[in-house]
Design a protein around this motif. Structure first.
Motif, PDB file in Angstrom:
ATOM      1  N   UNK A   5      -4.086   0.890 -11.044  1.00 13.89           N
ATOM      2  CA  UNK A   5      -5.182   0.276 -10.917  1.00 13.89           C
ATOM      3  C   UNK A   5      -4.899  -0.305  -9.186  1.00 13.89           C
ATOM      4  N   UNK A   6      -4.996   0.636  -8.244  1.00 12.91           N
ATOM      5  CA  UNK A   6      -4.526   0.203  -6.842  1.00 12.91           C
ATOM      6  C   UNK A   6      -5.319  -1.174  -6.504  1.00 12.91           C
ATOM      7  N   UNK A   7      -6.502  -1.291  -6.809  1.00 16.57           N
ATOM      8  CA  UNK A   7      -7.348  -2.357  -5.997  1.00 16.57           C
ATOM      9  C   UNK A   7      -6.807  -3.756  -6.397  1.00 16.57           C
ATOM     10  N   UNK A   8      -6.700  -3.728  -8.010  1.00  9.63           N
ATOM     11  CA  UNK A   8      -6.435  -4.900  -8.566  1.00  9.63           C
ATOM     12  C   UNK A   8      -4.884  -5.336  -8.230  1.00  9.63           C
ATOM     13  N   UNK A   9      -3.871  -4.126  -8.181  1.00  9.58           N
ATOM     14  CA  UNK A   9      -2.836  -4.770  -7.746  1.00  9.58           C
ATOM     15  C   UNK A   9      -2.542  -5.145  -6.307  1.00  9.58           C
ATOM     16  N   UNK A  10      -3.193  -4.478  -5.442  1.00  7.39           N
ATOM     17  CA  UNK A  10      -3.501  -4.803  -3.892  1.00  7.39           C
ATOM     18  C   UNK A  10      -4.140  -6.390  -4.083  1.00  7.39           C
ATOM     19  N   UNK A  11      -4.958  -7.077  -4.860  1.00  3.79           N
ATOM     20  CA  UNK A  11      -5.779  -7.998  -4.709  1.00  3.79           C
ATOM     21  C   UNK A  11      -4.790  -9.014  -5.080  1.00  3.79           C
ATOM     22  N   UNK A  12      -4.333  -8.858  -6.070  1.00  3.58           N
ATOM     23  CA  UNK A  12      -3.340  -9.831  -6.801  1.00  3.58           C
ATOM     24  C   UNK A  12      -2.040 -10.029  -5.977  1.00  3.58           C
ATOM     25  N   UNK A  13      -1.720  -9.005  -5.266  1.00  4.61           N
ATOM     26  CA  UNK A  13      -0.311  -9.274  -4.692  1.00  4.61           C
ATOM     27  C   UNK A  13      -0.630  -9.983  -3.189  1.00  4.61           C
ATOM     28  N   UNK A  14      -1.726  -9.827  -2.746  1.00 10.75           N
ATOM     29  CA  UNK A  14      -2.134 -10.443  -1.343  1.00 10.75           C
ATOM     30  C   UNK A  14      -2.413 -11.951  -1.862  1.00 10.75           C
ATOM     31  N   UNK A  15      -3.092 -12.184  -2.935  1.00 14.44           N
ATOM     32  CA  UNK A  15      -3.525 -13.626  -3.326  1.00 14.44           C
ATOM     33  C   UNK A  15      -1.988 -14.422  -3.352  1.00 14.44           C
ATOM     34  N   UNK A  16      -1.049 -13.779  -4.028  1.00 18.33           N
ATOM     35  CA  UNK A  16      -0.013 -14.317  -4.316  1.00 18.33           C
ATOM     36  C   UNK A  16       0.909 -14.597  -3.093  1.00 18.33           C
ATOM     37  N   UNK A  17       0.948 -13.734  -2.266  1.00 21.52           N
ATOM     38  CA  UNK A  17       1.469 -13.642  -0.884  1.00 21.52           C
ATOM     39  C   UNK A  17       1.022 -14.826  -0.218  1.00 21.52           C
ATOM     40  N   UNK A  18      -0.399 -14.921  -0.109  1.00 23.47           N
ATOM     41  CA  UNK A  18      -0.964 -16.071   0.634  1.00 23.47           C
ATOM     42  C   UNK A  18      -0.483 -17.493   0.212  1.00 23.47           C
ATOM     43  N   UNK A  19      -0.531 -17.275  -1.286  1.00 23.14           N
ATOM     44  CA  UNK A  19      -0.182 -18.788  -1.764  1.00 23.14           C
ATOM     45  C   UNK A  19       1.236 -19.257  -1.532  1.00 23.14           C
ATOM     46  N   UNK A  20       2.264 -18.149  -1.539  1.00 27.71           N
ATOM     47  CA  UNK A  20       3.437 -18.506  -1.051  1.00 27.71           C
ATOM     48  C   UNK A  20       3.635 -19.115   0.408  1.00 27.71           C
ATOM     49  N   UNK A  75      -0.715  -6.853 -14.955  1.00 30.12           N
ATOM     50  CA  UNK A  75       0.063  -6.300 -15.888  1.00 30.12           C
ATOM     51  C   UNK A  75      -0.829  -4.796 -16.159  1.00 30.12           C
ATOM     52  N   UNK A  76      -1.929  -4.981 -16.594  1.00 29.46           N
ATOM     53  CA  UNK A  76      -2.933  -3.587 -16.769  1.00 29.46           C
ATOM     54  C   UNK A  76      -3.025  -2.671 -15.476  1.00 29.46           C
ATOM     55  N   UNK A  77      -3.018  -3.537 -14.556  1.00 33.06           N
ATOM     56  CA  UNK A  77      -3.208  -2.656 -13.147  1.00 33.06           C
ATOM     57  C   UNK A  77      -1.850  -1.738 -12.895  1.00 33.06           C
ATOM     58  N   UNK A  78      -0.787  -2.476 -13.153  1.00 33.38           N
ATOM     59  CA  UNK A  78       0.567  -2.049 -13.003  1.00 33.38           C
ATOM     60  C   UNK A  78       0.789  -0.478 -14.027  1.00 33.38           C
ATOM     61  N   UNK A  79       0.101  -0.836 -15.094  1.00 31.72           N
ATOM     62  CA  UNK A  79       0.387   0.346 -15.983  1.00 31.72           C
ATOM     63  C   UNK A  79      -0.538   1.446 -15.627  1.00 31.72           C
ATOM     64  N   UNK A  80      -1.775   1.229 -15.379  1.00 29.08           N
ATOM     65  CA  UNK A  80      -2.595   2.196 -15.102  1.00 29.08           C
ATOM     66  C   UNK A  80      -3.079   2.440 -13.765  1.00 29.08           C
ATOM     67  N   UNK A  91       0.939  -1.129  -0.100  1.00 31.82           N
ATOM     68  CA  UNK A  91      -0.077  -0.053   0.063  1.00 31.82           C
ATOM     69  C   UNK A  91       0.865   1.255   0.001  1.00 31.82           C
ATOM     70  N   UNK A  92       1.828   1.187   0.835  1.00 34.39           N
ATOM     71  CA  UNK A  92       2.897   2.422   0.954  1.00 34.39           C
ATOM     72  C   UNK A  92       3.489   2.539  -0.391  1.00 34.39           C
ATOM     73  N   UNK A  93       4.098   1.710  -0.861  1.00 32.52           N
ATOM     74  CA  UNK A  93       4.966   1.669  -2.315  1.00 32.52           C
ATOM     75  C   UNK A  93       3.836   2.196  -3.257  1.00 32.52           C
ATOM     76  N   UNK A  94       2.812   1.765  -3.324  1.00 33.38           N
ATOM     77  CA  UNK A  94       1.503   2.198  -4.415  1.00 33.38           C
ATOM     78  C   UNK A  94       1.493   3.533  -4.374  1.00 33.38           C
TER      79      UNK A  94
END
Length: 307
Positions: free
Chosen positions: A272-287, A265-270, A24-27
């Motif tokens: 889109x904070x919500x999509x970036x956060x959601x996918x990042x949390x999903x990948x972190x939980x999977x890890x 990719x689209x969220x990083x380019x545009x 969140x801080x980085x975004x």
């Protein structure tokens, strides 16, 4: 073991919390905004948009509201780019696609890579060993962003055997090329790890003792050498599976499968904070989850391990 699993799950809570806050801080520290691409937007309209999505609030209020919605309602928030969808629906739409070809890529990488590595170690310094090592080296130097266009060029444009893009509900014709492109480099890594581990196990004292007692070679390999040799491979499988999910970014771009990679990719380019956060949390939980499963498999394969 139950206490260890519970402890790891409890430790995962502050880890995920730190991941959320840090992302969140980085975004929000990065320049720009989700509406910066809309040129010529009037200030009044921009202020209304920011108020609608809560971007006009102080930083600590924004992150607090996000955490409350995430914990109480499991809500990742709205998408700033896909105005008619929220983040939950985007993940529900793309993650099953990514999970499907990620799972089959994982299966292919483990089975083919493990078999190549074990056969190369058992037939050490023979043509089979040289062939397995050559295949592994060749696959290792072809990352998925290089292999994917080569596969499309060969099997779609030249031979016409397989479609070069799309998903069509996960029909096998549309899954083959993404699975090959995604699994090849991981298959090579698993083969190298399995070969090195099996060679080390085959030179150990208890293997020499088993052979000296006259046990058949097949039984020595399957009953005494295989499990210890798989330990380094299993330690690699957790990060490898998550890596295949994150590697879907390239696969989604080249094959247009519709997975979460294209949304990321689209969220990083545009912005889109919500999509970036959601996918990042999903990948972190999977890890965290798959690292825990790897540790549990360690104890199942080797009873000597105690946490």
């Amino acid at each position: 073991m139950s206490f260890y699993i519970l402890k790891r799950l409890l430790v995962a809570i502050p880890v995920l919390l730190f991941l959320i806050v840090f992302t969140f801080v980085l975004m929000y520290a990065a320049p720009g905004s989700p509406f910066a691409s809309e040129r010529g937007i009037p200030p009044a309209v921009l202020a209304n948009l920011q108020a609608q999505y809560g971007l006009d609030q102080p930083f600590h209020i924004q992150i607090w509201r996000y955490l409350v919605a995430l914990v109480t309602e499991f809500d990742f928030g709205p998408s700033f780019i896909y105005r008619d969808q929220d983040v939950n629906s985007l993940i529900a739409q793309g993650f099953p696609v990514t999970l499907t070809y990620g799972f089959w890529s994982f299966v292919v990488a483990v089975l083919v890579g493990g078999a190549l590595g074990i056969l190369a170690a058992v037939r050490h310094n023979t043509w089979l060993d040289y062939l397995a090592v050559g295949v592994s080296i060749g696959a290792q130097v072809l990352p998925n962003f290089v292999l994917a266009p080569i596969l499309v060029l060969t099997f779609t444009l030249w031979l016409g055997w397989l479609p070069g893009g799309g998903w069509q509900g996960g029909q096998w014709q549309f899954v083959v090329l993404p699975v090959i492109a995604l699994s090849t480099s991981y298959m090579a890594s698993i083969a190298r790890i399995a070969r090195a581990s099996m060679l080390e196990v085959l030179t150990s004292n208890y293997i020499r003792t088993a052979r000296a007692k006259g046990l058949p070679a097949r039984r020595v390999i399957l009953r005494h050498a295989l499990k210890p040799a798989l330990l380094p491979v299993i330690s690699y499988l957790g990060p490898a599976f998550v890596g295949m999910i994150t590697g879907s970014v390239v696969i989604d771009i080249y094959f247009s499968t519709g997975g979460i990679g294209q949304f990321f990719v689209a969220s990083a380019l545009n912005r889109d904070y919500g999509v970036m956060m959601g996918i990042t949390i999903l990948l972190g939980a999977l890890t965290i989850l798959f690292n825990l499963l790897v540790d549990v498999l360690y104890a199942w394969i080797d009873p000597k391990i105690r946490y």
